[in-house]
Design a protein around this motif. Structure first.
Motif, mmCIF file in Angstrom:
data_model
loop_
_atom_site.group_PDB
_atom_site.id
_atom_site.type_symbol
_atom_site.label_atom_id
_atom_site.label_comp_id
_atom_site.label_asym_id
_atom_site.label_seq_id
_atom_site.Cartn_x
_atom_site.Cartn_y
_atom_site.Cartn_z
ATOM 1 N N LEU A 386 30.175 -14.260 32.052
ATOM 2 C CA LEU A 386 30.937 -15.245 31.276
ATOM 3 C C LEU A 386 32.119 -15.769 32.082
ATOM 4 C CD1 LEU A 386 31.048 -13.799 27.648
ATOM 5 C CD2 LEU A 386 30.180 -16.029 28.328
ATOM 6 N N ASN A 387 32.745 -14.901 32.839
ATOM 7 C CA ASN A 387 33.872 -15.310 33.662
ATOM 8 C C ASN A 387 33.443 -16.344 34.708
ATOM 9 O OD1 ASN A 387 36.539 -15.240 34.699
ATOM 10 N ND2 ASN A 387 35.862 -13.827 36.306
ATOM 11 N N GLU A 392 33.088 -22.284 36.358
ATOM 12 C CA GLU A 392 32.273 -23.466 36.619
ATOM 13 C C GLU A 392 32.599 -24.583 35.629
ATOM 14 O OE1 GLU A 392 30.117 -24.066 39.063
ATOM 15 O OE2 GLU A 392 30.575 -22.129 39.994
ATOM 16 N N LEU A 393 32.780 -24.227 34.363
ATOM 17 C CA LEU A 393 33.095 -25.235 33.344
ATOM 18 C C LEU A 393 34.457 -25.858 33.601
ATOM 19 C CD1 LEU A 393 32.268 -26.646 30.702
ATOM 20 C CD2 LEU A 393 33.359 -24.763 29.456
ATOM 21 N N ALA A 394 35.409 -25.066 34.082
ATOM 22 C CA ALA A 394 36.735 -25.598 34.388
ATOM 23 C C ALA A 394 36.686 -26.627 35.505
ATOM 24 C CB ALA A 394 37.686 -24.454 34.756
ATOM 25 N N GLU A 395 35.688 -26.498 36.393
ATOM 26 C CA GLU A 395 35.537 -27.448 37.487
ATOM 27 C C GLU A 395 34.613 -28.607 37.131
ATOM 28 O OE1 GLU A 395 34.247 -25.183 40.804
ATOM 29 O OE2 GLU A 395 36.093 -23.977 40.942
ATOM 30 N N LEU A 399 27.366 -24.418 33.441
ATOM 31 C CA LEU A 399 26.497 -23.344 33.903
ATOM 32 C C LEU A 399 26.182 -22.447 32.702
ATOM 33 C CD1 LEU A 399 25.095 -21.821 36.224
ATOM 34 C CD2 LEU A 399 27.236 -20.524 36.520
ATOM 35 N N PRO A 400 24.992 -22.580 32.097
ATOM 36 C CA PRO A 400 24.657 -21.763 30.915
ATOM 37 C C PRO A 400 24.662 -20.280 31.230
ATOM 38 C CG PRO A 400 23.123 -23.594 31.174
ATOM 39 C CD PRO A 400 23.925 -23.537 32.432
ATOM 40 N N VAL A 401 25.110 -19.481 30.262
ATOM 41 C CA VAL A 401 25.136 -18.023 30.401
ATOM 42 C C VAL A 401 23.753 -17.490 30.029
ATOM 43 C CG1 VAL A 401 26.240 -15.904 29.645
ATOM 44 C CG2 VAL A 401 27.587 -17.990 29.869
ATOM 45 N N PRO A 402 23.149 -16.597 30.854
ATOM 46 C CA PRO A 402 21.774 -16.159 30.606
ATOM 47 C C PRO A 402 21.611 -15.070 29.544
ATOM 48 C CG PRO A 402 22.592 -15.133 32.592
ATOM 49 C CD PRO A 402 23.683 -16.062 32.125
ATOM 50 N N ASP A 403 22.700 -14.565 28.945
ATOM 51 C CA ASP A 403 22.582 -13.414 28.035
ATOM 52 C C ASP A 403 22.388 -13.830 26.573
ATOM 53 O OD1 ASP A 403 23.173 -11.142 29.920
ATOM 54 O OD2 ASP A 403 24.975 -12.381 30.210
ATOM 55 N N LYS A 419 27.133 -23.179 23.440
ATOM 56 C CA LYS A 419 27.266 -24.231 22.425
ATOM 57 C C LYS A 419 28.611 -24.934 22.547
ATOM 58 C CE LYS A 419 26.992 -24.946 17.424
ATOM 59 N NZ LYS A 419 26.800 -24.277 16.096
ATOM 60 N N MET A 420 29.667 -24.140 22.780
ATOM 61 C CA MET A 420 31.007 -24.709 22.923
ATOM 62 C C MET A 420 31.072 -25.659 24.121
ATOM 63 S SD MET A 420 34.548 -22.774 23.849
ATOM 64 C CE MET A 420 33.867 -22.519 25.493
ATOM 65 N N ALA A 421 30.432 -25.264 25.224
ATOM 66 C CA ALA A 421 30.472 -26.104 26.424
ATOM 67 C C ALA A 421 29.803 -27.452 26.168
ATOM 68 C CB ALA A 421 29.796 -25.377 27.583
ATOM 69 N N ARG A 422 28.641 -27.411 25.488
ATOM 70 C CA ARG A 422 27.944 -28.679 25.194
ATOM 71 C C ARG A 422 28.767 -29.532 24.217
ATOM 72 N NH1 ARG A 422 23.479 -25.078 25.239
ATOM 73 N NH2 ARG A 422 23.646 -24.881 22.969
#
Length: 685
Positions: A386-387, A392-395, A399-403, A419-422
């Motif tokens: 997640l970290n 990656e999202l900050a840049e 990058l989806p998390v695989p878990d 979901k939040m990122a999208r």
């Protein structure tokens, strides 16, 4: 000197805190995340487990006492609640009887109405042994229940010569055969009558053994007075208390626990350990401190020198007992409720449970130490992923998390992060559009709701105008004058009135309707009843048959929870008399040479029974007589002290009625029909 030392100590405290915080942060930051997760968790769990074991071990006795105290309070509350509910029953029955008498529904001089009324009342209250009334002239009426469940009615008046005659009754509550005679019974000499007379209001007698049921019984009384404050009589209810002992014996208080109730003098009212509060074979009640039950006796002695309420402890034969007390003061009763619990009934099982809990806790502590290391590694791995995704999202890269396949909180966190990122990306581009769409939707919804309320108000106002348009026109020409006053409580009304000329205009038939409620449904019900009356009038029935047919139709077509009152009359100009019958409308006003004042009109509400009979009454007509028929919107004001001034001309009577209607409409619908017989009316026919 002391001041300088204190100042240096205060100055050193922030320095110590700062050094400790700096050491802790830099030391923990050097540890790997897996150890940071596991080590504090194990230390905290060890401390918490040790604390729990200590609390369970040393706090067991305190927990038991708290549980027993809560149980005592709950039982006391339950007994108090049952007492409050049951002891209101005889008071309510007396109040119903008194209200029925004040409203004219219970006519004590009418044998049939009186006996049916008491018969129906005692059937509705199963714990009442007898309901009765004793009057100031020595008469006595009522109904009682026998051991077999059979109901009898009683008469004691001039006809019985001061004796009480008890009769069997038919299914309708009418006296049939005389079964028993109680010689020389004067209610005015009875303790319940004298107690009510002294109290000047509702009260209770002392507890006694009922001479038929042989059960503890108490009498509730309710005196009634005339307008001058003189005692007219006393309503009473003999109320059985056998239910109280049964309820106490059914309480969950352990094999050695007890619950008992005493009065203000310490005599038993009921006890779970005793079958009766009376001495065996006697009518003498048992004093709690003289009871043969040692636990009950000791509990009463322990509390005899204490306050009426509270918690106390006593020992008896090496056993410990806890006792709580609570007062019950309602309707003139002053009773005390006591509960006694034996500690031995609860200590054994709870102590075993405490020891088992301690053992299980120790086993769990050992297992947790082994699980902590493995769990920390299992938790840390998805956090690290997640970290990376967050960086990656900050840049600007998604990058989806695989878990996302995990079903625990970390899996939910991974799905929420994706979901939040999208949504964050969509929100930046579409925020203004969504705000505009939502604002437009809210504006449309608000406009639609306002238009709906306006339309509903307009429809109600239209219905109200339609009701008023159906009212009959006033009559201004001899042989009589008629004025109607119609004041709805809301836009529509549950009242209505009208008239018809019948028998070649020699008889004026008129009526008033009063249906409970004020809304649109009530207006529709009133309109339906008006249509029924219109149909019945054209059947050429007598006045009694008209009311009877209307009663049958109301009983057939309307629900039981609807109260319908009606008043029908005929002004017979040819015979020179007024004929009237009533169903729930209790009075009307007359101003004539012979009579001036309010005339009571007894009668059941429509639809209560299809077999109800409605009596027709008559009054002679004279030139200049004035009559005023009105609904309960006016009658309630007259009961509270308002009145029609006597000796008025017709226009003044109409004005007084309009004033009463204007005041009464703030609480209920108000409808009035005023009639004046013109001078020389017989020549106008």
């Amino acid at each position: 000197m002391l001041s300088n030392k204190h100042s240096r100590k205060m100055a050193d405290e922030p320095v110590v805190k700062s050094l400790f915080s700096h050491f802790t942060q830099h030391t923990i930051q050097r540890f790997p995340l897996r150890l940071v997760f596991s080590l504090p968790f194990m230390v905290q769990f060890l401390l918490a487990s040790s604390l729990i074991v200590s609390i369970l071990f040393y706090g067991g006795q305190e927990a038991i006492e708290s549980l027993m105290k809560q149980m005592r309070q709950e039982v006391l509350e339950r007994v108090h609640e049952q007492l409050d509910r049951h002891m209101r029953e005889p008071v309510r029955l007396n109040r119903l009887n008194a209200e029925a008498w004040r409203m004219g529904l219970l006519d004590l001089s009418d044998q049939g109405i009186r006996e049916r009324y008491f018969f129906n009342n005692i059937r509705a209250f199963p714990d009442a042994a007898m309901t009765f009334v004793g009057l100031a002239d020595g008469t006595f009426y009522g109904a009682r229940r026998k051991m077999s469940g059979e109901v009898q009615v009683v008469r004691n008046n001039r006809e019985t010569g001061g004796d009480s005659w008890y009769y069997t009754v038919s299914e309708k509550g009418e006296a049939v055969d005389r079964q028993e005679v109680f010689r020389s019974f004067d209610p005015r000499t009875r303790p319940w009558y004298e107690a009510a007379q002294r109290a000047g209001g509702p009260t209770f007698s002392g507890i006694y053994r009922h001479f038929i049921f042989l059960e503890p019984t108490i009498t509730a009384t309710h005196p009634i007075f005339n307008a001058e404050g003189r005692l007219i009589g006393v309503f009473g209810v003999d109320y059985l208390l056998s239910w109280l002992g049964e309820m106490l014996r059914g309480l969950p208080i352990g094999p050695s626990g007890q619950v008992f109730i005493t009065d203000s003098q310490g005599f038993l009212v009921a006890a779970s350990a005793l079958s009766s509060p009376f001495r065996e074979g006697q009518n003498e009640r048992i004093r709690a401190i003289d009871s043969s039950n040692q636990v009950l006796q000791q509990a009463a002695k322990t509390l005899s020198d204490q306050a009426a309420s509270g918690s106390y402890e006593f020992n008896l034969e090496d056993h410990s007992y806890l006792v709580d007390a609570r007062q019950f003061k309602e309707g003139g009763l002053d009773w005390n409720i006591y509960i006694v619990l034996a500690s031995d009934d609860f200590l054994g099982d709870i102590h075993k449970a405490v020891y088992r809990t301690v053992l299980v806790t120790l086993v769990v502590i050992m297992a947790v130490f082994f699980m902590a290391v493995w769990t920390s590694g299992w938790v840390v791995r998805p956090i690290l992923r997640l970290n990376s995704a967050a960086r990656e999202l900050a840049e600007g890269r998604l990058l989806p998390v695989p878990d996302i396949e995990r079903q625990d909180e970390l899996g939910e966190l991974s799905r929420s992060f994706n979901k939040m990122a999208r949504q964050l990306t969509d929100l930046v581009t579409n925020l203004e559009l969504r705000v505009a769409e939502r604002t437009q939707q809210l504006a449309k919804k608000t406009t639609a709701e306002y238009e709906m309320r306006e339309k509903l108000y307009a429809e109600l106002a239209k219905a109200g105008r339609g009701q008023q348009a159906m009212l009959p026109e006033d009559i201004e020409q001899p042989p009589l004058r008629l004025k109607t006053i119609y004041k709805p409580y809301m836009l529509v009304s549950g009242d209505f009135c009208s008239y018809h000329w019948i028998k070649e205009n020699a008889v004026l038939f008129g009526y008033l309707i009063d249906v409970t409620g004020h809304g649109l449904a009530t207006a529709l019900q009133t309109a339906a009843i008006n249509v029924m009356i219109q149909e019945i009038v054209h059947m050429n029935y007598s006045l009694s048959d008209i009311m009877g047919e209307l009663n049958r139709r109301v009983a057939r077509y309307f629900k039981d929870d609807l109260l319908v009152a009606a008043f029908c009359f005929e002004v017979d100009l040819e015979q020179g008399e007024l004929r009237y019958t009533a169903a729930g409308i209790t009075e009307f006003y007359i101003d004539s040479v012979a009579v001036t004042g309010r005339i009571k009109t007894p009668g059941w509400f429509l639809g209560v029974s299809e077999q109800a009979q409605f009596e027709v009454h008559t009054l002679p007509l004279r030139s200049g007589d004035c009559f005023c028929f009105y609904s309960d919107g006016i009658a309630d004001l007259l009961v509270e002290g308002r009145e029609f001034p006597g000796g008025m001309v017709f226009s003044d009577l109409v004005e007084a009625a309009a004033q009463l209607a204007g005041d009464g409409v703030w609480r209920d619908d108000a409808t009035v029909m005023c009639i004046e017989i013109c001078k020389g009316f017989s020549e106008e026919i």
